[in-house]
Design a protein around this motif. Structure first.
Motif, PDB file in Angstrom:
ATOM      1  N   HIS A 166       0.256   4.071   1.000  1.00 36.77           N
ATOM      2  CA  HIS A 166       0.026   4.951   2.149  1.00 36.77           C
ATOM      3  C   HIS A 166       1.086   4.720   3.217  1.00 36.77           C
ATOM      4  O   HIS A 166       1.967   5.526   3.425  1.00 36.77           O
ATOM      5  CB  HIS A 166      -1.401   4.731   2.700  1.00 36.77           C
ATOM      6  N   CYS A 188       0.856  -1.188   0.000  1.00 38.66           N
ATOM      7  CA  CYS A 188       0.000   0.000   0.000  1.00 38.66           C
ATOM      8  C   CYS A 188       0.896   1.243   0.000  1.00 38.66           C
ATOM      9  O   CYS A 188       1.805   1.366   0.822  1.00 38.66           O
ATOM     10  CB  CYS A 188      -0.897  -0.006   1.224  1.00 38.66           C
ATOM     11  N   HIS A 241      -5.924   1.343   6.727  1.00 38.08           N
ATOM     12  CA  HIS A 241      -6.765   2.538   6.821  1.00 38.08           C
ATOM     13  C   HIS A 241      -7.829   2.575   5.732  1.00 38.08           C
ATOM     14  O   HIS A 241      -8.463   3.594   5.523  1.00 38.08           O
ATOM     15  CB  HIS A 241      -5.919   3.811   6.744  1.00 38.08           C
ATOM     16  N   CYS A 272      -7.182  -1.839   1.355  1.00 37.41           N
ATOM     17  CA  CYS A 272      -6.109  -2.057   2.326  1.00 37.41           C
ATOM     18  C   CYS A 272      -6.703  -2.325   3.707  1.00 37.41           C
ATOM     19  O   CYS A 272      -7.675  -1.691   4.129  1.00 37.41           O
ATOM     20  CB  CYS A 272      -5.194  -0.838   2.354  1.00 37.41           C
TER      21      CYS A 272
HETATM   22  S1  FES Z   1      -1.329   1.521   4.903  1.00 36.90           S
HETATM   23 FE1  FES Z   1      -2.862   1.098   3.468  1.00 36.90          FE
HETATM   24  S2  FES Z   1      -4.428   2.484   3.927  1.00 36.90           S
HETATM   25 FE2  FES Z   1      -2.878   2.964   5.333  1.00 36.90          FE
END
Ligand code: FES
Ligand SMILES: [Fe+2]
Length: 340
Positions: free
Chosen positions: A53, A51, A73, A70
């Motif tokens: 993020h 991911c 979050h 994911c």
């Molecule tokens: S690590 Fe994937 S949404 Fe935060």
């Protein structure tokens, strides 16, 4: 010119189709993590398994309709890898995307293209028609091997290891002394190993031939491409002409530079073959190969590792090694031209 560790512009087998459903499956592929799943219509999706993020593996998340969400979050990615939803805010950062791989299903196998998806050509997926042929009865075994994938190609191209490493299954002393010829065409290495009028090895029992029966044996093995090696072995009983056939696919997918996902599938045309015993034999031989490859990998990792002394039976494996290197050189040149 710096060479990549892998030939990327190639198809490699990522899984059996039956292994992939709606729940994401994690695989290591050419040094990168990949998540595989199916859309609602059954089509396959392969996304980079990180991911953007905070780096959570997307395979630990869930599939929502056609998207992968994911598990940390809740960022959601469509089958092209674009983030389409961030639960904590309205706007989606344009850079929130992951790589999407070209993926194709052929018969029971799922193939993944290692290069950029737009350079993938499905016409170059190798044919494996026997896997869908009802005249063949299959046994399979999959192992994670702690070794470079070319060690496995070399292993299967040189059958003079049969009598020594797989003594109670594949080999005979006569097989050791069989005649080996080599042909190279269209990037393929074809090795033919013939052993005339000799006792059939134990494995011939699964092709309808009593071990020890005097047979003319012939095994044609092909380095098809970096992800696939095949072999067709026929044992022809000298006094009746009856011929037993064993078809083998060696599916060799590099995970990292020192680990390989290896699947062997061996098919027999003998409908009376004891497939349970056959599978035990194939899996035992595969574990023997695994022990050898992993031990060799450890030796080669030592700084004091010496050079190799090769003999005639090594020639097919050495040609395969050379072709693999040429493919990496060609690929590096293509990329160099593309960046000028
Ligand atoms: S690590 Fe994937 S949404 Fe935060
Ligand atoms: Fe072997």
């Amino acid at each position: 010119m710096k060479l990549d560790a892998f030939v990327r512009d190639q198809w490699y087998v990522a899984a059996w189709g039956e292994e992939i459903d709606r729940a994401p499956v994690a695989r290591e592929f050419l040094g990168r993590p990949v998540a595989l799943y199916r859309r609602t219509d059954g089509d396959l999706v392969a996304l980079e398994d990180v991911c953007p993020h905070r780096g959570m593996p997307l395979s630990m998340g869930t599939v929502v309709e056609n998207d992968l969400q994911c598990g940390y979050h809740g960022f959601r990615f469509d089958p092209c890898g674009q983030c389409v939803h961030v639960p904590s805010q309205e706007e989606v950062p344009a850079r929130a995307r992951v790589r999407s791989y070209a993926i194709a299903e052929r018969g029971p196998l799922v193939w993944l293209w290692g290069g950029h998806a737009d350079s993938a050509d499905e016409a170059s997926i190798p044919d494996t028609p026997e896997l869908s042929d009802p005249n063949f009865h299959w046994v399979t075994c999959t192992v994670a091997m702690g070794g470079h994938y070319l060690l496995m190609h070399e292993n299967v191209m040189d059958q003079t290891h049969f009598h020594h490493l797989h003594k109670n299954f594949a080999g005979t002393p006569e097989w050791d002394r069989g005649e080996i010829t080599l042909e190279v065409a269209d990037g393929r290495v074809i090795r033919t190993h013939t052993t005339p009028a000799s006792p059939a090895p134990p494995v011939a029992a699964f092709a309808g031939i009593e071990p020890g029966t005097i047979v003319d044996s012939r095994s044609v093995g092909t380095f098809v491409q970096p992800g696939l090696n095949t072999s067709t072995t026929t044992h022809r009983v000298c006094n009746t002409g009856f011929t037993g056939v064993l078809q083998t696919f060696h599916i060799i997918t590099p995970e990292t530079e020192t680990s390989t996902r290896y699947t062997i599938a061996v098919g027999t045309t003998d409908p009376t073959a004891d497939l349970e015993r056959f599978e035990v034999g194939v899996c035992t031989a595969t574990l023997e190969d695994q022990q050898a490859v992993e031990a060799i990998q450890r030796v080669k990792a030592e700084p004091a590792a010496g050079t190799e002394v090769s003999v005639k039976a090594d020639q097919p494996g050495l040609r395969a090694r050379r072709i693999e290197r040429e493919l990496r050189v060609e690929e590096a040149k293509r990329h160099e031209r593309a960046t000028i």
